[in-house]
Design a protein around this motif. Structure first.
Motif, PDB file in Angstrom:
ATOM      1  N   THR A   1      12.155  17.379   2.162  1.00  0.00           N
ATOM      2  CA  THR A   1      12.977  18.359   1.436  1.00  0.00           C
ATOM      3  C   THR A   1      12.805  19.744   2.058  1.00  0.00           C
ATOM      4  O   THR A   1      13.783  20.468   2.294  1.00  0.00           O
ATOM      5  N   GLN A   2      11.567  20.106   2.340  1.00  0.00           N
ATOM      6  CA  GLN A   2      11.253  21.413   2.905  1.00  0.00           C
ATOM      7  C   GLN A   2      11.975  21.625   4.236  1.00  0.00           C
ATOM      8  O   GLN A   2      12.565  22.679   4.489  1.00  0.00           O
ATOM      9  N   MET A   3      11.936  20.588   5.086  1.00  0.00           N
ATOM     10  CA  MET A   3      12.516  20.737   6.423  1.00  0.00           C
ATOM     11  C   MET A   3      14.026  20.561   6.443  1.00  0.00           C
ATOM     12  O   MET A   3      14.704  21.091   7.316  1.00  0.00           O
ATOM     13  N   THR A   4      14.571  19.808   5.481  1.00  0.00           N
ATOM     14  CA  THR A   4      16.023  19.609   5.438  1.00  0.00           C
ATOM     15  C   THR A   4      16.724  20.848   4.886  1.00  0.00           C
ATOM     16  O   THR A   4      17.738  21.297   5.413  1.00  0.00           O
ATOM     17  N   PHE A   5      16.185  21.420   3.817  1.00  0.00           N
ATOM     18  CA  PHE A   5      16.749  22.647   3.240  1.00  0.00           C
ATOM     19  C   PHE A   5      16.361  23.895   4.029  1.00  0.00           C
ATOM     20  O   PHE A   5      17.061  24.902   3.990  1.00  0.00           O
ATOM     21  N   GLY A   6      15.190  23.832   4.711  1.00  0.00           N
ATOM     22  CA  GLY A   6      14.656  25.048   5.319  1.00  0.00           C
ATOM     23  C   GLY A   6      14.037  25.972   4.283  1.00  0.00           C
ATOM     24  O   GLY A   6      13.912  27.173   4.508  1.00  0.00           O
ATOM     25  N   TYR A   7      13.661  25.400   3.111  1.00  0.00           N
ATOM     26  CA  TYR A   7      12.973  26.174   2.071  1.00  0.00           C
ATOM     27  C   TYR A   7      11.482  25.901   2.157  1.00  0.00           C
ATOM     28  O   TYR A   7      11.075  24.742   2.239  1.00  0.00           O
ATOM     29  N   SER A   8      10.660  26.941   2.076  1.00  0.00           N
ATOM     30  CA  SER A   8       9.211  26.752   1.999  1.00  0.00           C
ATOM     31  C   SER A   8       8.856  26.395   0.560  1.00  0.00           C
ATOM     32  O   SER A   8       9.184  27.141  -0.370  1.00  0.00           O
ATOM     33  N   ARG A   9       8.175  25.277   0.392  1.00  0.00           N
ATOM     34  CA  ARG A   9       7.780  24.847  -0.952  1.00  0.00           C
ATOM     35  C   ARG A   9       6.879  25.892  -1.613  1.00  0.00           C
ATOM     36  O   ARG A   9       6.884  26.071  -2.819  1.00  0.00           O
ATOM     37  N   ASP A  10       6.084  26.588  -0.794  1.00  0.00           N
ATOM     38  CA  ASP A  10       5.138  27.573  -1.332  1.00  0.00           C
ATOM     39  C   ASP A  10       5.813  28.888  -1.711  1.00  0.00           C
ATOM     40  O   ASP A  10       5.251  29.677  -2.463  1.00  0.00           O
ATOM     41  N   ASP A  11       7.017  29.121  -1.174  1.00  0.00           N
ATOM     42  CA  ASP A  11       7.648  30.432  -1.381  1.00  0.00           C
ATOM     43  C   ASP A  11       8.981  30.378  -2.125  1.00  0.00           C
ATOM     44  O   ASP A  11       9.609  31.421  -2.342  1.00  0.00           O
ATOM     45  N   ILE A  12       9.410  29.190  -2.532  1.00  0.00           N
ATOM     46  CA  ILE A  12      10.737  29.055  -3.153  1.00  0.00           C
ATOM     47  C   ILE A  12      10.843  29.815  -4.479  1.00  0.00           C
ATOM     48  O   ILE A  12      11.925  30.230  -4.883  1.00  0.00           O
ATOM     49  N   ALA A  13       9.704  30.039  -5.139  1.00  0.00           N
ATOM     50  CA  ALA A  13       9.725  30.716  -6.445  1.00  0.00           C
ATOM     51  C   ALA A  13      10.321  32.118  -6.365  1.00  0.00           C
ATOM     52  O   ALA A  13      10.831  32.647  -7.356  1.00  0.00           O
ATOM     53  N   SER A  14      10.300  32.727  -5.167  1.00  0.00           N
ATOM     54  CA  SER A  14      10.811  34.099  -5.038  1.00  0.00           C
ATOM     55  C   SER A  14      12.342  34.167  -5.164  1.00  0.00           C
ATOM     56  O   SER A  14      12.887  35.214  -5.510  1.00  0.00           O
ATOM     57  N   PHE A  15      13.044  33.074  -4.871  1.00  0.00           N
ATOM     58  CA  PHE A  15      14.511  33.117  -4.975  1.00  0.00           C
ATOM     59  C   PHE A  15      15.107  31.998  -5.830  1.00  0.00           C
ATOM     60  O   PHE A  15      16.280  32.041  -6.168  1.00  0.00           O
ATOM     61  N   LEU A  16      14.289  31.000  -6.218  1.00  0.00           N
ATOM     62  CA  LEU A  16      14.831  29.886  -7.000  1.00  0.00           C
ATOM     63  C   LEU A  16      15.481  30.329  -8.316  1.00  0.00           C
ATOM     64  O   LEU A  16      16.584  29.863  -8.631  1.00  0.00           O
ATOM     65  N   PRO A  17      14.857  31.237  -9.094  1.00  0.00           N
ATOM     66  CA  PRO A  17      15.505  31.640 -10.357  1.00  0.00           C
ATOM     67  C   PRO A  17      16.917  32.191 -10.141  1.00  0.00           C
ATOM     68  O   PRO A  17      17.840  31.869 -10.904  1.00  0.00           O
ATOM     69  N   ALA A  18      17.103  32.998  -9.085  1.00  0.00           N
ATOM     70  CA  ALA A  18      18.436  33.555  -8.796  1.00  0.00           C
ATOM     71  C   ALA A  18      19.406  32.441  -8.408  1.00  0.00           C
ATOM     72  O   ALA A  18      20.578  32.446  -8.817  1.00  0.00           O
ATOM     73  N   TYR A  19      18.927  31.466  -7.628  1.00  0.00           N
ATOM     74  CA  TYR A  19      19.770  30.338  -7.213  1.00  0.00           C
ATOM     75  C   TYR A  19      20.199  29.493  -8.414  1.00  0.00           C
ATOM     76  O   TYR A  19      21.332  29.011  -8.476  1.00  0.00           O
ATOM     77  N   MET A  20      19.296  29.324  -9.368  1.00  0.00           N
ATOM     78  CA  MET A  20      19.618  28.515 -10.561  1.00  0.00           C
ATOM     79  C   MET A  20      20.613  29.278 -11.447  1.00  0.00           C
ATOM     80  O   MET A  20      21.584  28.715 -11.938  1.00  0.00           O
ATOM     81  N   GLU A  21      20.360  30.578 -11.592  1.00  0.00           N
ATOM     82  CA  GLU A  21      21.208  31.418 -12.447  1.00  0.00           C
ATOM     83  C   GLU A  21      22.633  31.488 -11.890  1.00  0.00           C
ATOM     84  O   GLU A  21      23.618  31.436 -12.637  1.00  0.00           O
ATOM     85  N   LYS A  22      22.755  31.562 -10.564  1.00  0.00           N
ATOM     86  CA  LYS A  22      24.075  31.669  -9.937  1.00  0.00           C
ATOM     87  C   LYS A  22      24.685  30.307  -9.615  1.00  0.00           C
ATOM     88  O   LYS A  22      25.685  30.211  -8.929  1.00  0.00           O
ATOM     89  N   LYS A  23      24.027  29.268 -10.092  1.00  0.00           N
ATOM     90  CA  LYS A  23      24.521  27.881  -9.951  1.00  0.00           C
ATOM     91  C   LYS A  23      24.630  27.429  -8.486  1.00  0.00           C
ATOM     92  O   LYS A  23      25.433  26.565  -8.146  1.00  0.00           O
ATOM     93  N   ILE A  24      23.832  28.048  -7.602  1.00  0.00           N
ATOM     94  CA  ILE A  24      23.792  27.582  -6.209  1.00  0.00           C
ATOM     95  C   ILE A  24      23.028  26.268  -6.162  1.00  0.00           C
ATOM     96  O   ILE A  24      23.395  25.341  -5.439  1.00  0.00           O
ATOM     97  N   LEU A  25      21.975  26.206  -6.962  1.00  0.00           N
ATOM     98  CA  LEU A  25      21.232  24.952  -7.162  1.00  0.00           C
ATOM     99  C   LEU A  25      21.207  24.632  -8.649  1.00  0.00           C
ATOM    100  O   LEU A  25      21.048  25.528  -9.479  1.00  0.00           O
ATOM    101  N   LYS A  26      21.357  23.358  -8.981  1.00  0.00           N
ATOM    102  CA  LYS A  26      21.276  22.957 -10.392  1.00  0.00           C
ATOM    103  C   LYS A  26      19.836  22.741 -10.818  1.00  0.00           C
ATOM    104  O   LYS A  26      19.471  22.960 -11.971  1.00  0.00           O
ATOM    105  N   VAL A  27      19.023  22.242  -9.871  1.00  0.00           N
ATOM    106  CA  VAL A  27      17.613  21.944 -10.174  1.00  0.00           C
ATOM    107  C   VAL A  27      16.746  22.358  -8.978  1.00  0.00           C
ATOM    108  O   VAL A  27      17.252  22.595  -7.885  1.00  0.00           O
ATOM    109  N   ASP A  28      15.449  22.433  -9.209  1.00  0.00           N
ATOM    110  CA  ASP A  28      14.498  22.683  -8.124  1.00  0.00           C
ATOM    111  C   ASP A  28      14.441  21.422  -7.259  1.00  0.00           C
ATOM    112  O   ASP A  28      14.039  20.355  -7.744  1.00  0.00           O
TER     113      ASP A  28
END
Length: 329
Positions: A227-254
């Motif tokens: 998941t980390q390498m396919t998305f290019g998201y760092s599992r350790d650092d996703i918390a910094s932008f995940l809430p905004a992504y969920m709020e803006k419906k870019i992602l439905k879930v973590d």
């Protein structure tokens, strides 16, 4: 302890034994650090000789608790920076242990620093640059299995090579495992059946699964790294932008909690199909955090996986999801 708990919850084996997590006890971590900080083959082999009995005792206990069941053991996959001492007291301990100066230890610790350790010197890369590590772990796994077999038990070890991206990496590590197994069986005067497989956690491995299945007897999908390498998201650092992504419906879930079936799932499906085109009896399973999440387990059942692996306390949830998947089919 975890193996016993898992079995009480109804586990039918172990889909992932993380060997690096065995080294955090006081004596073990000193020997582990000595091995990492050594600057020669002789220095590493001296430290590995100390680690061998610890590893063998751990594998003996795990295989005994899971008697008659598959136990999939992953070879060492430590981001090296996590295991070396960064504090003064720890560096002084290692200097005394290894008979070198504190400044020498500091220099070696600094030399191991990486800009991106999760993409650095870990997984099979460690076993390729330091083959003596792979040999020691193989000796510990199969030595424990041979001892149990002589005692009347039925150990079923599997040795998994982590983080491969090319079939050549797997071939190189497999050759060390097979050569060491011959030595161990000759030493104990008994042979134990075992399998050599790999963890599919790099997109390139998923894309070249047909080739990799020529060497691997099973695939275990490490969906955390995949998941980390396919998305290019760092599992350790996703918390910094995940809430905004969920709020803006870019992602439905973590995506680290619930498997992304559209993207990561397609890589998995392709790898299972292409791997079995080469090796029809190829066993496949999932061993990331998703292995205990119901919708992810159901997806894995749908693409034809044989098992899901998760932490001991999530076994009942995974079993229920697997049962529901079978009923829905």
């Amino acid at each position: 302890h975890d193996a016993k708990v898992a079995r009480q919850f109804g586990a039918k084996g172990i889909g992932l034994t993380r060997t690096e997590h065995m080294f955090f006890d006081d004596q073990k971590i000193v020997a582990m650090r000595e091995m990492i900080l050594a600057d020669s083959v002789e220095g590493r082999e001296k430290a590995l000789a100390k680690l061998l009995p610890y590893q063998k005792a751990d594998f003996y206990g795990i295989l005994k608790a899971m008697d008659g069941c598959h136990v999939n053991i992953r070879l060492l996959d430590p981001p090296l920076h996590e295991f070396v001492p960064h504090d003064k007291a720890g560096q002084e301990t290692m200097a005394n242990e290894m008979g070198v100066s504190v400044s020498e230890i500091k220099k070696r610790v600094n030399s191991l620093a990486e800009n991106n350790p999760m993409l650095g010197h870990r997984g099979c890369r460690l076993g390729i640059t330091f083959p003596e590590i792979t040999a020691m772990q193989t000796r510990a796994i199969l030595g424990a299995a041979c001892q149990l077999k002589k005692e009347g038990f039925n150990p079923r070890p599997e040795i998994m090579v982590p983080l491969i991206g090319t079939v050549q990496e797997l071939k190189q590590q497999k050759s060390i495992i097979l050569a060491t197994s011959k030595e161990v069986f000759a030493e104990y005067g008994v042979e134990v059946e075992f399998e050599v497989g790999t963890m599919i956690e790099i997109p390139r491995a998923a894309l070249t699964a047909a080739k990799i299945a020529e060497e691997a007897q099973y695939f275990s999908f490490g969906t955390n790294d995949l998941t980390q390498m396919t998305f290019g998201y760092s599992r350790d650092d996703i918390a910094s932008f995940l809430p905004a992504y969920m709020e803006k419906k870019i992602l439905k879930v973590d995506p680290f909690q619930v498997l992304d079936q559209e993207g990561v799932g397609q890589l998995i499906k392709m790898a299972v199909e292409n791997g079995r085109a080469t090796r029809p009896n190829l066993r496949t399973g999932i061993c990331g955090e998703h292995g205990g999440e119901p919708s992810s387990v159901k997806f894995c059942a749908k693409v034809g996986m044989n098992y899901a692996s998760c932490s001991p306390f999530r076994v009942p949830i995974a079993r229920l999801a697997a049962a529901q998947a079978a009923v829905e089919e």
